[in-house]
Design a protein around this motif. Structure first.
Motif, PDB file in Angstrom:
ATOM      1  N   ASP A   1     -20.740 -47.724  83.838  1.00 45.44           N
ATOM      2  CA  ASP A   1     -20.311 -49.116  83.681  1.00 45.44           C
ATOM      3  C   ASP A   1     -21.398 -50.068  84.179  1.00 45.44           C
ATOM      4  OD1 ASP A   1     -18.274 -51.165  83.022  1.00 45.44           O
ATOM      5  OD2 ASP A   1     -18.401 -51.541  85.188  1.00 45.44           O
ATOM      6  N   LEU A   2     -22.030 -49.731  85.290  1.00 46.08           N
ATOM      7  CA  LEU A   2     -23.135 -50.556  85.789  1.00 46.08           C
ATOM      8  C   LEU A   2     -24.276 -50.604  84.780  1.00 46.08           C
ATOM      9  CD1 LEU A   2     -23.223 -49.570  89.551  1.00 46.08           C
ATOM     10  CD2 LEU A   2     -23.012 -51.885  88.638  1.00 46.08           C
ATOM     11  N   ALA A   3     -24.599 -49.467  84.186  1.00 47.90           N
ATOM     12  CA  ALA A   3     -25.668 -49.430  83.181  1.00 47.90           C
ATOM     13  C   ALA A   3     -25.305 -50.310  81.985  1.00 47.90           C
ATOM     14  CB  ALA A   3     -25.919 -47.993  82.742  1.00 47.90           C
ATOM     15  N   ARG A   4     -24.052 -50.261  81.552  1.00 48.11           N
ATOM     16  CA  ARG A   4     -23.599 -51.112  80.442  1.00 48.11           C
ATOM     17  C   ARG A   4     -23.766 -52.577  80.807  1.00 48.11           C
ATOM     18  NH1 ARG A   4     -19.792 -54.199  80.027  1.00 48.11           N
ATOM     19  NH2 ARG A   4     -18.622 -53.356  81.796  1.00 48.11           N
ATOM     20  N   ARG A   5     -23.325 -52.965  82.006  1.00 47.13           N
ATOM     21  CA  ARG A   5     -23.477 -54.354  82.461  1.00 47.13           C
ATOM     22  C   ARG A   5     -24.946 -54.749  82.554  1.00 47.13           C
ATOM     23  NH1 ARG A   5     -20.623 -54.189  87.944  1.00 47.13           N
ATOM     24  NH2 ARG A   5     -21.790 -56.125  88.213  1.00 47.13           N
ATOM     25  N   HIS A   6     -25.781 -53.836  83.013  1.00 43.69           N
ATOM     26  CA  HIS A   6     -27.204 -54.128  83.154  1.00 43.69           C
ATOM     27  C   HIS A   6     -27.836 -54.376  81.784  1.00 43.69           C
ATOM     28  CE1 HIS A   6     -30.558 -53.550  86.219  1.00 43.69           C
ATOM     29  NE2 HIS A   6     -31.085 -54.145  85.186  1.00 43.69           N
ATOM     30  N   ILE A   7     -27.469 -53.575  80.811  1.00 42.12           N
ATOM     31  CA  ILE A   7     -28.005 -53.766  79.457  1.00 42.12           C
ATOM     32  C   ILE A   7     -27.498 -55.066  78.861  1.00 42.12           C
ATOM     33  CG2 ILE A   7     -27.948 -52.846  77.100  1.00 42.12           C
ATOM     34  CD1 ILE A   7     -28.260 -50.047  78.432  1.00 42.12           C
ATOM     35  N   GLU A   8     -26.253 -55.428  79.107  1.00 46.40           N
ATOM     36  CA  GLU A   8     -25.750 -56.735  78.659  1.00 46.40           C
ATOM     37  C   GLU A   8     -26.602 -57.851  79.255  1.00 46.40           C
ATOM     38  OE1 GLU A   8     -21.644 -57.207  79.670  1.00 46.40           O
ATOM     39  OE2 GLU A   8     -20.996 -55.623  78.307  1.00 46.40           O
ATOM     40  N   TRP A   9     -26.938 -57.709  80.533  1.00 44.96           N
ATOM     41  CA  TRP A   9     -27.781 -58.699  81.206  1.00 44.96           C
ATOM     42  C   TRP A   9     -29.168 -58.750  80.562  1.00 44.96           C
ATOM     43  CZ3 TRP A   9     -32.084 -57.740  84.519  1.00 44.96           C
ATOM     44  CH2 TRP A   9     -32.550 -58.878  85.181  1.00 44.96           C
ATOM     45  N   LEU A  10     -29.760 -57.591  80.300  1.00 45.57           N
ATOM     46  CA  LEU A  10     -31.081 -57.552  79.661  1.00 45.57           C
ATOM     47  C   LEU A  10     -31.049 -58.184  78.273  1.00 45.57           C
ATOM     48  CD1 LEU A  10     -32.180 -53.938  80.614  1.00 45.57           C
ATOM     49  CD2 LEU A  10     -33.181 -56.073  81.481  1.00 45.57           C
ATOM     50  N   ARG A  11     -29.983 -57.958  77.534  1.00 49.06           N
ATOM     51  CA  ARG A  11     -29.864 -58.494  76.182  1.00 49.06           C
ATOM     52  C   ARG A  11     -29.744 -60.014  76.153  1.00 49.06           C
ATOM     53  NH1 ARG A  11     -26.184 -54.029  73.028  1.00 49.06           N
ATOM     54  NH2 ARG A  11     -27.997 -52.859  72.307  1.00 49.06           N
TER      55      ARG A  11
ATOM     56  N   TYR B   1     -37.183 -49.570  75.706  1.00 52.01           N
ATOM     57  CA  TYR B   1     -37.329 -50.684  76.649  1.00 52.01           C
ATOM     58  C   TYR B   1     -36.672 -50.351  77.986  1.00 52.01           C
ATOM     59  CZ  TYR B   1     -36.545 -55.446  78.510  1.00 52.01           C
ATOM     60  OH  TYR B   1     -36.486 -56.574  79.290  1.00 52.01           O
ATOM     61  N   VAL B   2     -35.442 -49.857  77.939  1.00 50.41           N
ATOM     62  CA  VAL B   2     -34.709 -49.553  79.170  1.00 50.41           C
ATOM     63  C   VAL B   2     -35.389 -48.399  79.914  1.00 50.41           C
ATOM     64  CG1 VAL B   2     -32.496 -48.719  80.091  1.00 50.41           C
ATOM     65  CG2 VAL B   2     -32.539 -50.491  78.318  1.00 50.41           C
ATOM     66  N   ARG B   3     -35.787 -47.349  79.194  1.00 51.33           N
ATOM     67  CA  ARG B   3     -36.484 -46.233  79.850  1.00 51.33           C
ATOM     68  C   ARG B   3     -37.813 -46.698  80.438  1.00 51.33           C
ATOM     69  NH1 ARG B   3     -34.224 -43.771  75.465  1.00 51.33           N
ATOM     70  NH2 ARG B   3     -36.117 -43.970  74.224  1.00 51.33           N
TER      71      ARG B   3
END
Length: 116
Positions: free
Chosen positions: A72-82, A99-101
């Motif tokens: 869930d944290l990773a999902r939120r982090h990607i939303e933030w990056l997007r 990009y994330v890797r």
């Protein structure tokens, strides 16, 4: 903007971000940040602060990367990056996974990322 200015959405200096992502990506990100209201900037900083605190809490609790909590944290982090214009995460045709890797590898390889 001076070449050494650091923006909250950029982990390093303008010159470093321009070299890493290109001058156009840096310009778009800078325009996006500069166009935000003081309240919008405050909200953005609070969002990233909460995200960082939640990652720290998960790590301190021994949460495993595959756990629901970390996923869930990773999902939120990607939303933030997007949400940041000019990044590969913002581009629907961009290489989000790469990009994330790549960001993760920078935290491993460059101690300046861990300092932010």
């Amino acid at each position: 903007m001076a070449a050494t200015t650091k923006q909250p959405w950029c982990a390093s200096s303008a010159s470093c971000c321009s070299r890493s992502w290109g001058a156009d990506a840096y310009r778009r990100g800078d325009e996006w940040w500069s166009s935000r209201s003081p309240e919008g900037k405050k909200e953005w900083k609070a969002l990233v602060s909460t995200l960082s605190e939640d990652w720290i809490a998960a790590a301190e609790a021994g949460a495993r990367p595959e756990s629901d909590r970390c996923q869930d944290l990773a999902r939120r982090h990607i939303e933030w990056l997007r949400a940041v214009p000019g990044t590969p995460a913002d581009n629907p045709d961009g290489d989000l996974g790469g990009y994330v890797r790549g960001l993760g590898q920078m935290y491993v390889d460059d101690p300046r990322f861990c300092a932010n």
